[in-house]
Structure formats: structure tokens, C-alpha cells
Design a protein around this motif. Structure first.
Motif, PDB file in Angstrom:
ATOM      1  N   SER A 278       1.696  40.910 -13.282  1.00  0.00           N
ATOM      2  CA  SER A 278       0.629  41.538 -14.066  1.00  0.00           C
ATOM      3  C   SER A 278       0.605  40.998 -15.488  1.00  0.00           C
ATOM      4  CB  SER A 278       0.814  43.061 -14.092  1.00  0.00           C
ATOM      5  OG  SER A 278       2.060  43.411 -14.648  1.00  0.00           O
ATOM      6  N   TYR A 279      -0.585  40.981 -16.074  1.00  0.00           N
ATOM      7  CA  TYR A 279      -0.792  40.617 -17.474  1.00  0.00           C
ATOM      8  C   TYR A 279      -0.257  39.230 -17.838  1.00  0.00           C
ATOM      9  CZ  TYR A 279      -1.620  45.651 -17.829  1.00  0.00           C
ATOM     10  OH  TYR A 279      -2.089  46.922 -17.642  1.00  0.00           O
ATOM     11  N   GLY A 280      -0.184  38.341 -16.867  1.00  0.00           N
ATOM     12  CA  GLY A 280       0.310  36.993 -17.129  1.00  0.00           C
ATOM     13  C   GLY A 280      -0.510  35.962 -16.374  1.00  0.00           C
ATOM     14  N   GLU A 281       0.142  34.857 -16.017  1.00  0.00           N
ATOM     15  CA  GLU A 281      -0.565  33.771 -15.338  1.00  0.00           C
ATOM     16  C   GLU A 281       0.386  33.038 -14.402  1.00  0.00           C
ATOM     17  OE1 GLU A 281      -3.331  29.867 -16.443  1.00  0.00           O
ATOM     18  OE2 GLU A 281      -2.168  30.883 -18.011  1.00  0.00           O
ATOM     19  N   ILE A 282      -0.108  32.706 -13.222  1.00  0.00           N
ATOM     20  CA  ILE A 282       0.611  31.867 -12.261  1.00  0.00           C
ATOM     21  C   ILE A 282      -0.335  30.738 -11.878  1.00  0.00           C
ATOM     22  CG2 ILE A 282       1.779  31.767 -10.038  1.00  0.00           C
ATOM     23  CD1 ILE A 282       2.112  34.838 -10.242  1.00  0.00           C
ATOM     24  N   LYS A 283       0.131  29.487 -12.024  1.00  0.00           N
ATOM     25  CA  LYS A 283      -0.794  28.373 -11.801  1.00  0.00           C
ATOM     26  C   LYS A 283      -0.076  27.158 -11.217  1.00  0.00           C
ATOM     27  CE  LYS A 283      -0.341  26.911 -16.664  1.00  0.00           C
ATOM     28  NZ  LYS A 283      -1.081  26.681 -17.940  1.00  0.00           N
ATOM     29  N   ASN A 284      -0.875  26.307 -10.555  1.00  0.00           N
ATOM     30  CA  ASN A 284      -0.412  25.006 -10.057  1.00  0.00           C
ATOM     31  C   ASN A 284       0.839  25.120  -9.192  1.00  0.00           C
ATOM     32  OD1 ASN A 284      -2.478  23.942 -11.730  1.00  0.00           O
ATOM     33  ND2 ASN A 284      -1.063  23.825 -13.463  1.00  0.00           N
ATOM     34  N   LEU A 285       0.839  26.105  -8.304  1.00  0.00           N
ATOM     35  CA  LEU A 285       2.033  26.427  -7.529  1.00  0.00           C
ATOM     36  C   LEU A 285       1.757  26.346  -6.032  1.00  0.00           C
ATOM     37  CD1 LEU A 285       4.954  27.602  -7.339  1.00  0.00           C
ATOM     38  CD2 LEU A 285       3.901  29.881  -7.416  1.00  0.00           C
ATOM     39  N   THR A 286       2.694  25.749  -5.281  1.00  0.00           N
ATOM     40  CA  THR A 286       2.652  25.732  -3.823  1.00  0.00           C
ATOM     41  C   THR A 286       3.934  26.359  -3.290  1.00  0.00           C
ATOM     42  OG1 THR A 286       1.268  23.748  -3.717  1.00  0.00           O
ATOM     43  CG2 THR A 286       2.558  24.286  -1.757  1.00  0.00           C
TER      44      THR A 286
ATOM     45  N   ASN B 187       3.406  23.352 -11.973  1.00  0.00           N
ATOM     46  CA  ASN B 187       3.346  21.926 -12.302  1.00  0.00           C
ATOM     47  C   ASN B 187       3.056  21.070 -11.068  1.00  0.00           C
ATOM     48  OD1 ASN B 187       3.534  19.719 -14.088  1.00  0.00           O
ATOM     49  ND2 ASN B 187       5.726  19.449 -13.661  1.00  0.00           N
ATOM     50  N   HIS B 188       2.279  21.624 -10.121  1.00  0.00           N
ATOM     51  CA  HIS B 188       1.894  20.937  -8.884  1.00  0.00           C
ATOM     52  C   HIS B 188       3.110  20.563  -8.024  1.00  0.00           C
ATOM     53  CE1 HIS B 188      -2.161  20.796 -10.501  1.00  0.00           C
ATOM     54  NE2 HIS B 188      -1.658  20.296 -11.616  1.00  0.00           N
ATOM     55  N   ARG B 189       4.209  21.269  -8.245  1.00  0.00           N
ATOM     56  CA  ARG B 189       5.398  21.102  -7.408  1.00  0.00           C
ATOM     57  C   ARG B 189       5.395  22.142  -6.285  1.00  0.00           C
ATOM     58  NH1 ARG B 189       7.822  16.187  -8.348  1.00  0.00           N
ATOM     59  NH2 ARG B 189       7.841  15.767 -10.600  1.00  0.00           N
ATOM     60  N   SER B 190       6.329  22.014  -5.358  1.00  0.00           N
ATOM     61  CA  SER B 190       6.374  22.874  -4.191  1.00  0.00           C
ATOM     62  C   SER B 190       7.699  23.641  -4.107  1.00  0.00           C
ATOM     63  CB  SER B 190       6.175  22.041  -2.915  1.00  0.00           C
ATOM     64  OG  SER B 190       6.184  22.850  -1.765  1.00  0.00           O
ATOM     65  N   ILE B 191       7.593  24.941  -3.813  1.00  0.00           N
ATOM     66  CA  ILE B 191       8.754  25.767  -3.509  1.00  0.00           C
ATOM     67  C   ILE B 191       8.853  25.820  -1.984  1.00  0.00           C
ATOM     68  CG2 ILE B 191       9.883  27.974  -3.860  1.00  0.00           C
ATOM     69  CD1 ILE B 191       9.257  26.497  -6.466  1.00  0.00           C
ATOM     70  N   ASN B 192       9.895  25.240  -1.411  1.00  0.00           N
ATOM     71  CA  ASN B 192       9.958  25.017   0.038  1.00  0.00           C
ATOM     72  C   ASN B 192      10.987  25.903   0.738  1.00  0.00           C
ATOM     73  OD1 ASN B 192       8.072  22.825  -0.148  1.00  0.00           O
ATOM     74  ND2 ASN B 192       9.750  21.508  -0.855  1.00  0.00           N
ATOM     75  N   ASN B 193      10.741  26.111   2.042  1.00  0.00           N
ATOM     76  CA  ASN B 193      11.681  26.794   2.937  1.00  0.00           C
ATOM     77  C   ASN B 193      12.033  28.212   2.498  1.00  0.00           C
ATOM     78  OD1 ASN B 193      11.915  24.591   4.736  1.00  0.00           O
ATOM     79  ND2 ASN B 193      13.341  23.582   3.330  1.00  0.00           N
ATOM     80  N   VAL B 194      11.058  28.873   1.874  1.00  0.00           N
ATOM     81  CA  VAL B 194      11.246  30.282   1.551  1.00  0.00           C
ATOM     82  C   VAL B 194      11.317  31.080   2.848  1.00  0.00           C
ATOM     83  CG1 VAL B 194      10.106  32.301   0.558  1.00  0.00           C
ATOM     84  CG2 VAL B 194      10.147  30.151  -0.710  1.00  0.00           C
ATOM     85  N   ALA B 195      12.291  31.952   2.970  1.00  0.00           N
ATOM     86  CA  ALA B 195      12.442  32.789   4.169  1.00  0.00           C
ATOM     87  C   ALA B 195      12.818  34.192   3.716  1.00  0.00           C
ATOM     88  CB  ALA B 195      13.490  32.216   5.111  1.00  0.00           C
TER      89      ALA B 195
END
Length: 266
Positions: free
Chosen positions: A66-74, A41-49
Motif C-alpha cells: 500500500s501507498y508505494g510502488e512495485i514496477k518492472n518485476l517478473t 529492474n526487468h529482472r526475474s524472481i524464479n522458483n517461488v514456491a
């Protein structure tokens, strides 16, 4: 690595706010493949470590998908893995990734199969308008978007801005190695703007390091791609392709980057 199980198959997920994940230690699907539909949803996942130096299939948010979809992700942060390391997912198969952006610093302990979006595409995944902005430190099969593609991969409108430092062969600004063992593939309108430096001796390219194992009845096409990154490496270094052992279609591609300490192939 991508074990078959339901893995949220057919289930939709949607992010509604920016998320801080500083305590995030293990990506989704590191042991079994995620098969759902994930809308960032054009949102951001931050500070992943994430530091999973003893594991394969390690990504900024997903291990295997697999066999799915990932979209609009930062995704922003850092990811360390043993092999199959990516800014979004470690490995993919028959997946669709659209408008995915990684700002993760990536490194691979085993120095194998690492990419700005996914480390290893087992086949038939589409990468549409995906971008990598993070630095990549790896070895064999290092790529700005995909480390290694095996078959049927489609890439369109993807861009890499992250510098790549590798200690082995098969390194590319978009894809380290691109093959067509059981399905053709294409790379269209993709751009690399990151510098590439490899202490490996061969197969380093601004777009693709190595075109490998294209079956006689299949076609790989590369169209409308641009490289502006400088490349420092050994032999079989090219502004578009480092080394090609098969027949492919190349059209409307441009290299404006410098080739340093190497011999040009394409």
C-alpha cells in the motif's frame, strides 16, 4: 489484513540480478503492509514456491502492499493461500503496479479473492501494463489480473493469458468483481486470452465478471478491451461483462471468444 505501520515507506529497493527463491516460504508484508518502492529492474524472481494455506494476503513476493510502488518485476513459481492470493501481491491499497508479470500457478484454499497480479484491491490502486501468464484455480472473486476491486481502481494495458478455473461466482478474465463504492474506476485497453471455466452459476465475464455497487455520482468506464478466451459457465455469462447492476460506460470493446453452456448478458 493490511495493518498500518511504516513498512519501509519511502525506501527504494532495486533488483540487480535474477534471483532464485526456492526456499522462499513467506512473502514480504504477509502480516503488515509493504509501503516501499520496489523496482524489479526487468529482472526475474524464479522458483517461488509459497504454501501459506492458513494465511490471507499471500502473494508471489508481497503479502499486502500500500501507498508505494512495485514496477518492472517478473515472478515465476507457485503460490497457495487461504484467501487474498495474487501472483505479485495478495492485497493492495493506493498502490501503483507497473510492468509487473506473473508466471505463477495460483490456488486459493478458501476459494475466495484470487488474481493473477493481486487477489484483492481495497481501492485506488493503478495497474499499468501488468500481465498474468499463470493458471488460476479459485472460487468466488477470481480474476486474471485482480480478484476483487472495491473502489477507484485504474487498469490500463493489462493482459491475462492464464486459464482460470473457478468453483463459484464473480469470475473475470481481467477482474472478478469491479465496484465503485467511494471512487470511480476504469479498465482501458485490457485483454483476456485465457479460457475461463466456472462451476458457479452466475456472473462470469471475459473482462469483468460482476460490476457491483457503483454509487450514483461515480462512473466506471470500460474502453478498448478484447476477450478471446472461451467461457464455460451458467447464466449471466458475457464476453465482456457477466452481470452489471449499475450504469457504466462501455466503448470499443470486442469479444471473439466462445460462450459455452451459458446465456449471454453483455
Amino acid at each position: 489484513h493490511c495493518a498500518a505501520y511504516d513498512g519501509f515507506k519511502g525506501i527504494h529497493f532495486k533488483v540487480t540480478v535474477d534471483i532464485e527463491l526456492s526456499d522462499w516460504t513467506e512473502p514480504i508484508g504477509i502480516h503488515n503492509s509493504f509501503k516501499g518502492i520496489f523496482d524489479g529492474n526487468h529482472r526475474s524472481i524464479n522458483n517461488v514456491a509459497i504454501n501459506q494455506s492458513s494465511h490471507s494476503c499471500v502473494g508471489g513476493l508481497f503479502g499486502c502492499a500500500s501507498y508505494g510502488e512495485i514496477k518492472n518485476l517478473t515472478v515465476r513459481g507457485s503460490v497457495i493461500g487461504n484467501e487474498l492470493v495474487g501472483g505479485i501481491c495478495g492485497a493492495s491499497f493506493a498502490e501503483t503496479l507497473t510492468n509487473c508479470h506473473s508466471y505463477c500457478e495460483l490456488s486459493c484454499d478458501e476459494k475466495k479473492q484470487i488474481g493473477g497480479i493481486t487477489g484483492d484491491d481495497r481501492g485506488f490502486t493503478s495497474f499499468i501494463n501488468c500481465e498474468n501468464h499463470g493458471t488460476i484455480t479459485g472460487g468466488q472473486y477470481s480474476g486474471g489480473i485482480i480478484g476483487r476491486s472495491h473502489m477507484g481502481t485504474i487498469m490500463d494495458g493489462c493482459k491475462n493469458y492464464g486459464d482460470i478455473t473457478a468453483k463459484a461466482d464473480n469470475v473475470g478474465g481481467i477482474c472478478g468483481s469491479f465496484a465503485a463504492t467511494a471512487g470511480g474506476g476504469s479498465i482501458n485497453n485490457c485483454e483476456n486470452h485465457g479460457d475461463i471455466e466456472s462451476t458457479g452459476k452466475t456472473k462470469i465475464g471475459g473482462i469483468v465478471g460482476y460490476i457491483d455497487d457503483v454509487k450514483s455520482n461515480l462512473v466506471i468506464s470500460i474502453n478498448g478491451c478484447i476477450n478471446s478466451g472461451n467461457i464455460t459457465s451458467g447464466k449471466h455469462t458475457g464476453g465482456i461483462i457477466g452481470h452489471n447492476k449499475d450504469t457504466i460506460n462501455i466503448s470499443n470493446c470486442l469479444n471473439i471468444g466462445k460462450l459455452l453452456n451459458g446465456t449471454e448478458n453483455i
